[in-house]
Design a protein around this motif. Structure first.
Motif, PDB file in Angstrom:
ATOM      1  N   LEU A   1       2.321  48.952 -24.083  1.00 44.12           N
ATOM      2  CA  LEU A   1       3.612  48.331 -23.788  1.00 44.12           C
ATOM      3  C   LEU A   1       3.534  46.812 -23.963  1.00 44.12           C
ATOM      4  N   ILE A   2       2.450  46.230 -23.499  1.00 43.45           N
ATOM      5  CA  ILE A   2       2.270  44.780 -23.666  1.00 43.45           C
ATOM      6  C   ILE A   2       2.207  44.431 -25.149  1.00 43.45           C
ATOM      7  N   ASN A   3       1.472  45.210 -25.925  1.00 41.54           N
ATOM      8  CA  ASN A   3       1.369  44.947 -27.365  1.00 41.54           C
ATOM      9  C   ASN A   3       2.703  45.127 -28.078  1.00 41.54           C
ATOM     10  N   VAL A   4       3.524  46.065 -27.630  1.00 43.55           N
ATOM     11  CA  VAL A   4       4.862  46.228 -28.214  1.00 43.55           C
ATOM     12  C   VAL A   4       5.698  44.977 -27.959  1.00 43.55           C
ATOM     13  N   PHE A   5       5.629  44.451 -26.744  1.00 47.99           N
ATOM     14  CA  PHE A   5       6.390  43.243 -26.438  1.00 47.99           C
ATOM     15  C   PHE A   5       5.838  42.017 -27.156  1.00 47.99           C
ATOM     16  N   VAL A   6       4.528  41.970 -27.385  1.00 45.21           N
ATOM     17  CA  VAL A   6       3.961  40.871 -28.172  1.00 45.21           C
ATOM     18  C   VAL A   6       4.516  40.939 -29.594  1.00 45.21           C
ATOM     19  N   GLY A   7       4.565  42.149 -30.160  1.00 45.67           N
ATOM     20  CA  GLY A   7       5.133  42.319 -31.499  1.00 45.67           C
ATOM     21  C   GLY A   7       6.584  41.893 -31.564  1.00 45.67           C
ATOM     22  N   LEU A   8       7.367  42.268 -30.562  1.00 46.85           N
ATOM     23  CA  LEU A   8       8.775  41.868 -30.521  1.00 46.85           C
ATOM     24  C   LEU A   8       8.909  40.354 -30.347  1.00 46.85           C
ATOM     25  N   HIS A   9       8.008  39.763 -29.593  1.00 44.42           N
ATOM     26  CA  HIS A   9       8.012  38.314 -29.403  1.00 44.42           C
ATOM     27  C   HIS A   9       7.764  37.612 -30.733  1.00 44.42           C
ATOM     28  N   ILE A  10       6.823  38.134 -31.506  1.00 45.21           N
ATOM     29  CA  ILE A  10       6.521  37.559 -32.817  1.00 45.21           C
ATOM     30  C   ILE A  10       7.701  37.741 -33.763  1.00 45.21           C
ATOM     31  N   ILE A  11       8.397  38.859 -33.678  1.00 44.76           N
ATOM     32  CA  ILE A  11       9.599  39.067 -34.498  1.00 44.76           C
ATOM     33  C   ILE A  11      10.661  38.019 -34.150  1.00 44.76           C
ATOM     34  N   GLY A  12      10.806  37.696 -32.870  1.00 41.45           N
ATOM     35  CA  GLY A  12      11.742  36.649 -32.461  1.00 41.45           C
ATOM     36  C   GLY A  12      11.367  35.297 -33.036  1.00 41.45           C
ATOM     37  N   ILE A  13      10.077  34.987 -33.025  1.00 34.91           N
ATOM     38  CA  ILE A  13       9.613  33.727 -33.614  1.00 34.91           C
ATOM     39  C   ILE A  13       9.907  33.708 -35.111  1.00 34.91           C
ATOM     40  N   ALA A  14       9.652  34.836 -35.756  1.00 29.62           N
ATOM     41  CA  ALA A  14       9.894  34.922 -37.201  1.00 29.62           C
ATOM     42  C   ALA A  14      11.379  34.753 -37.516  1.00 29.62           C
ATOM     43  N   ALA A  15      12.244  35.301 -36.688  1.00 28.97           N
ATOM     44  CA  ALA A  15      13.684  35.159 -36.921  1.00 28.97           C
ATOM     45  C   ALA A  15      14.116  33.700 -36.776  1.00 28.97           C
ATOM     46  N   LEU A  16      13.556  33.023 -35.790  1.00 28.00           N
ATOM     47  CA  LEU A  16      13.912  31.621 -35.576  1.00 28.00           C
ATOM     48  C   LEU A  16      13.387  30.742 -36.714  1.00 28.00           C
ATOM     49  N   LEU A  17      12.119  30.867 -37.033  1.00 31.52           N
ATOM     50  CA  LEU A  17      11.565  30.059 -38.123  1.00 31.52           C
ATOM     51  C   LEU A  17      12.084  30.515 -39.477  1.00 31.52           C
ATOM     52  N   GLY A  18      12.363  31.807 -39.603  1.00 33.20           N
ATOM     53  CA  GLY A  18      12.900  32.329 -40.859  1.00 33.20           C
ATOM     54  C   GLY A  18      14.284  31.811 -41.166  1.00 33.20           C
TER      55      GLY A  18
END
Length: 117
Positions: free
Chosen positions: A4-21
């Motif tokens: 579950l923690i790793n799933v949220f880390v992945g989603l967190h990285i997706i959020g970063i990618a959306a912002l920088l993207g």
């Protein structure tokens, strides 16, 4: 709990990618003063906020140590990012320094997460 923690880390990285993207493709437009905040950038910042809060809660629930000062600094930077993107989201053109500031704060947030131990 680790999955579950790793799933949220992945989603967190997706959020970063959306912002920088949302920032990187506009670098040429920024030079002309025609950059803008896209809806994806706001959604990315909100995703970072929600998943970051969830990660802190999950780590504390799993009896892992959490550096509250580090989390506070990251949260403060993210609140500034969210405020800038939210307030200026409907404007056709955003001043170049403002778009650059959001990009730099996002990169600073990434380096704080990775380098602050």
């Amino acid at each position: 709990m680790d999955v579950l923690i790793n799933v949220f880390v992945g989603l967190h990285i997706i959020g970063i990618a959306a912002l920088l993207g949302g920032i990187f493709p506009q670098l040429t437009a920024v030079r002309a003063g025609a950059g803008r905040f896209t809806p994806g950038m706001l959604h990315g910042a909100l995703t970072m906020l929600v998943t970051g809060v969830a990660l802190v809660g999950l780590n504390q629930a799993d009896d892992q140590s959490v550096n509250n000062v580090k989390i506070g600094v990251k949260l403060a930077l993210l609140v500034v990012i969210l405020a800038l993107v939210y307030v200026k989201r409907d404007e056709e053109k955003v001043p170049s320094p403002l778009l650059g500031t959001v990009g730099l704060l996002t990169v600073a947030n990434i380096f704080i997460a990775v380098l602050w131990t």
